[in-house]
Design a protein around this motif. Sequence first.
Motif, PDB file in Angstrom:
ATOM      1  N   MET A  49      -0.771   3.403 -10.310  1.00  0.00           N
ATOM      2  CA  MET A  49      -1.429   4.330  -9.393  1.00  0.00           C
ATOM      3  C   MET A  49      -1.489   3.696  -8.010  1.00  0.00           C
ATOM      4  SD  MET A  49      -5.002   6.189 -10.001  1.00  0.00           S
ATOM      5  CE  MET A  49      -6.007   6.675  -8.675  1.00  0.00           C
ATOM      6  N   ALA A  50      -1.073   4.421  -7.006  1.00  0.00           N
ATOM      7  CA  ALA A  50      -1.063   3.924  -5.636  1.00  0.00           C
ATOM      8  C   ALA A  50      -2.448   4.028  -5.011  1.00  0.00           C
ATOM      9  CB  ALA A  50      -0.065   4.707  -4.806  1.00  0.00           C
ATOM     10  N   VAL A  51      -2.751   3.082  -4.170  1.00  0.00           N
ATOM     11  CA  VAL A  51      -4.013   3.088  -3.446  1.00  0.00           C
ATOM     12  C   VAL A  51      -3.707   3.405  -1.986  1.00  0.00           C
ATOM     13  CG1 VAL A  51      -5.997   1.707  -2.727  1.00  0.00           C
ATOM     14  CG2 VAL A  51      -5.025   1.396  -5.008  1.00  0.00           C
ATOM     15  N   ILE A  52      -4.408   4.376  -1.450  1.00  0.00           N
ATOM     16  CA  ILE A  52      -4.219   4.754  -0.052  1.00  0.00           C
ATOM     17  C   ILE A  52      -5.322   4.091   0.756  1.00  0.00           C
ATOM     18  CG2 ILE A  52      -4.138   6.664   1.586  1.00  0.00           C
ATOM     19  CD1 ILE A  52      -3.207   8.426  -0.748  1.00  0.00           C
ATOM     20  N   GLU A  53      -4.907   3.286   1.718  1.00  0.00           N
ATOM     21  CA  GLU A  53      -5.868   2.560   2.536  1.00  0.00           C
ATOM     22  C   GLU A  53      -5.636   2.835   4.012  1.00  0.00           C
ATOM     23  OE1 GLU A  53      -6.166  -1.612   1.656  1.00  0.00           O
ATOM     24  OE2 GLU A  53      -5.541  -1.271  -0.405  1.00  0.00           O
ATOM     25  N   ASP A  54      -6.657   2.577   4.780  1.00  0.00           N
ATOM     26  CA  ASP A  54      -6.570   2.608   6.236  1.00  0.00           C
ATOM     27  C   ASP A  54      -6.044   3.921   6.795  1.00  0.00           C
ATOM     28  OD1 ASP A  54      -5.517  -0.783   6.031  1.00  0.00           O
ATOM     29  OD2 ASP A  54      -7.533  -0.060   6.403  1.00  0.00           O
ATOM     30  N   LEU A  55      -6.429   5.036   6.204  1.00  0.00           N
ATOM     31  CA  LEU A  55      -6.071   6.327   6.784  1.00  0.00           C
ATOM     32  C   LEU A  55      -7.061   6.671   7.882  1.00  0.00           C
ATOM     33  CD1 LEU A  55      -5.292   8.476   3.610  1.00  0.00           C
ATOM     34  CD2 LEU A  55      -3.676   7.357   5.134  1.00  0.00           C
ATOM     35  N   THR A  56      -6.557   7.307   8.909  1.00  0.00           N
ATOM     36  CA  THR A  56      -7.460   7.782   9.952  1.00  0.00           C
ATOM     37  C   THR A  56      -8.232   8.982   9.403  1.00  0.00           C
ATOM     38  OG1 THR A  56      -5.888   9.360  10.868  1.00  0.00           O
ATOM     39  CG2 THR A  56      -5.803   7.089  11.736  1.00  0.00           C
ATOM     40  N   GLU A  57      -9.239   9.396  10.112  1.00  0.00           N
ATOM     41  CA  GLU A  57     -10.008  10.561   9.680  1.00  0.00           C
ATOM     42  C   GLU A  57      -9.127  11.806   9.610  1.00  0.00           C
ATOM     43  OE1 GLU A  57     -14.079  13.026  10.834  1.00  0.00           O
ATOM     44  OE2 GLU A  57     -13.477  11.299  12.046  1.00  0.00           O
ATOM     45  N   GLN A  58      -8.241  11.982  10.593  1.00  0.00           N
ATOM     46  CA  GLN A  58      -7.331  13.120  10.602  1.00  0.00           C
ATOM     47  C   GLN A  58      -6.374  13.077   9.413  1.00  0.00           C
ATOM     48  OE1 GLN A  58      -7.836  11.126  13.263  1.00  0.00           O
ATOM     49  NE2 GLN A  58      -8.807  12.459  14.771  1.00  0.00           N
ATOM     50  N   GLU A  59      -5.870  11.890   9.075  1.00  0.00           N
ATOM     51  CA  GLU A  59      -4.977  11.748   7.920  1.00  0.00           C
ATOM     52  C   GLU A  59      -5.700  12.056   6.612  1.00  0.00           C
ATOM     53  OE1 GLU A  59      -1.893   8.320   9.554  1.00  0.00           O
ATOM     54  OE2 GLU A  59      -3.815   7.714   8.678  1.00  0.00           O
ATOM     55  N   CYS A  60      -6.957  11.693   6.525  1.00  0.00           N
ATOM     56  CA  CYS A  60      -7.748  12.009   5.330  1.00  0.00           C
ATOM     57  C   CYS A  60      -7.900  13.519   5.177  1.00  0.00           C
ATOM     58  CB  CYS A  60      -9.119  11.347   5.397  1.00  0.00           C
ATOM     59  SG  CYS A  60      -9.084   9.565   5.194  1.00  0.00           S
ATOM     60  N   TYR A  61      -8.176  14.212   6.281  1.00  0.00           N
ATOM     61  CA  TYR A  61      -8.286  15.671   6.232  1.00  0.00           C
ATOM     62  C   TYR A  61      -6.955  16.309   5.818  1.00  0.00           C
ATOM     63  CZ  TYR A  61     -12.932  15.800   8.354  1.00  0.00           C
ATOM     64  OH  TYR A  61     -14.271  15.667   8.599  1.00  0.00           O
ATOM     65  N   LEU A  62      -5.861  15.827   6.398  1.00  0.00           N
ATOM     66  CA  LEU A  62      -4.548  16.368   6.052  1.00  0.00           C
ATOM     67  C   LEU A  62      -4.225  16.125   4.578  1.00  0.00           C
ATOM     68  CD1 LEU A  62      -1.946  17.771   6.927  1.00  0.00           C
ATOM     69  CD2 LEU A  62      -1.051  15.507   7.568  1.00  0.00           C
ATOM     70  N   TYR A  63      -4.506  14.946   4.091  1.00  0.00           N
ATOM     71  CA  TYR A  63      -4.272  14.639   2.677  1.00  0.00           C
ATOM     72  C   TYR A  63      -5.087  15.570   1.784  1.00  0.00           C
ATOM     73  CZ  TYR A  63      -4.053  12.243  -1.770  1.00  0.00           C
ATOM     74  OH  TYR A  63      -3.877  11.967  -3.093  1.00  0.00           O
ATOM     75  N   SER A  64      -6.315  15.797   2.173  1.00  0.00           N
ATOM     76  CA  SER A  64      -7.183  16.697   1.401  1.00  0.00           C
ATOM     77  C   SER A  64      -6.624  18.116   1.373  1.00  0.00           C
ATOM     78  CB  SER A  64      -8.587  16.694   2.006  1.00  0.00           C
ATOM     79  OG  SER A  64      -9.415  17.604   1.340  1.00  0.00           O
ATOM     80  N   ILE A  65      -6.147  18.602   2.506  1.00  0.00           N
ATOM     81  CA  ILE A  65      -5.575  19.955   2.581  1.00  0.00           C
ATOM     82  C   ILE A  65      -4.322  20.055   1.725  1.00  0.00           C
ATOM     83  CG2 ILE A  65      -4.364  21.554   4.125  1.00  0.00           C
ATOM     84  CD1 ILE A  65      -6.398  20.679   6.308  1.00  0.00           C
ATOM     85  N   LEU A  66      -3.429  19.081   1.856  1.00  0.00           N
ATOM     86  CA  LEU A  66      -2.153  19.144   1.141  1.00  0.00           C
ATOM     87  C   LEU A  66      -2.298  18.940  -0.361  1.00  0.00           C
ATOM     88  CD1 LEU A  66       0.229  17.299   3.615  1.00  0.00           C
ATOM     89  CD2 LEU A  66      -0.023  19.759   3.231  1.00  0.00           C
ATOM     90  N   SER A  67      -3.395  18.342  -0.800  1.00  0.00           N
ATOM     91  CA  SER A  67      -3.560  18.121  -2.237  1.00  0.00           C
ATOM     92  C   SER A  67      -4.483  19.145  -2.889  1.00  0.00           C
ATOM     93  CB  SER A  67      -4.028  16.697  -2.520  1.00  0.00           C
ATOM     94  OG  SER A  67      -5.066  16.309  -1.688  1.00  0.00           O
ATOM     95  N   ASP A  68      -4.845  20.212  -2.195  1.00  0.00           N
ATOM     96  CA  ASP A  68      -5.632  21.289  -2.798  1.00  0.00           C
ATOM     97  C   ASP A  68      -4.792  21.936  -3.894  1.00  0.00           C
ATOM     98  OD1 ASP A  68      -7.253  23.484  -3.407  1.00  0.00           O
ATOM     99  OD2 ASP A  68      -6.490  24.649  -1.730  1.00  0.00           O
ATOM    100  N   PRO A  69      -5.223  21.884  -5.149  1.00  0.00           N
ATOM    101  CA  PRO A  69      -4.397  22.398  -6.248  1.00  0.00           C
ATOM    102  C   PRO A  69      -4.175  23.908  -6.213  1.00  0.00           C
ATOM    103  CG  PRO A  69      -6.533  21.690  -7.072  1.00  0.00           C
ATOM    104  CD  PRO A  69      -6.462  21.301  -5.631  1.00  0.00           C
TER     105      PRO A  69
END
Length: 107
Positions: A1-21
């Motif tokens: 399992m990969a660990v995502i580190e050091d994302l900016t706040e904007q990258e966290c929001y984008l990741y959250s949007i793109l991973s909405d099932p």
Amino acid sequence: MAVIEDLTEQECYLYSILSDPSGLDQAEFLWRDSSPVNKTGIWRAWPFQWFWYRDLSKYQIEMGSRSLGKSLSIALRAFCFPFLHPQQQMLVTAPTMIHLKPLVKLI
């Protein structure tokens, strides 16, 4: 399992949007509505559609009546499918070709 580190706040929001099932967040983030009624140009699902889009059942039937967004909801699922299920296959069926052709064109 990969660990995502050091994302900016904007990258966290984008990741959250793109991973909405459900794909609803992706559509509301990326799609535009050019109808004259919509002043903002932002596409939004109607409140009664939220339950439909958030249904994660493997097999789903779009059961609403005319003009409630059945075709659009199928197009939304097809749009988001490659992001949510990479290297998988999606099947769209319809009772007859006159139902299927507009869906395929929309997708």
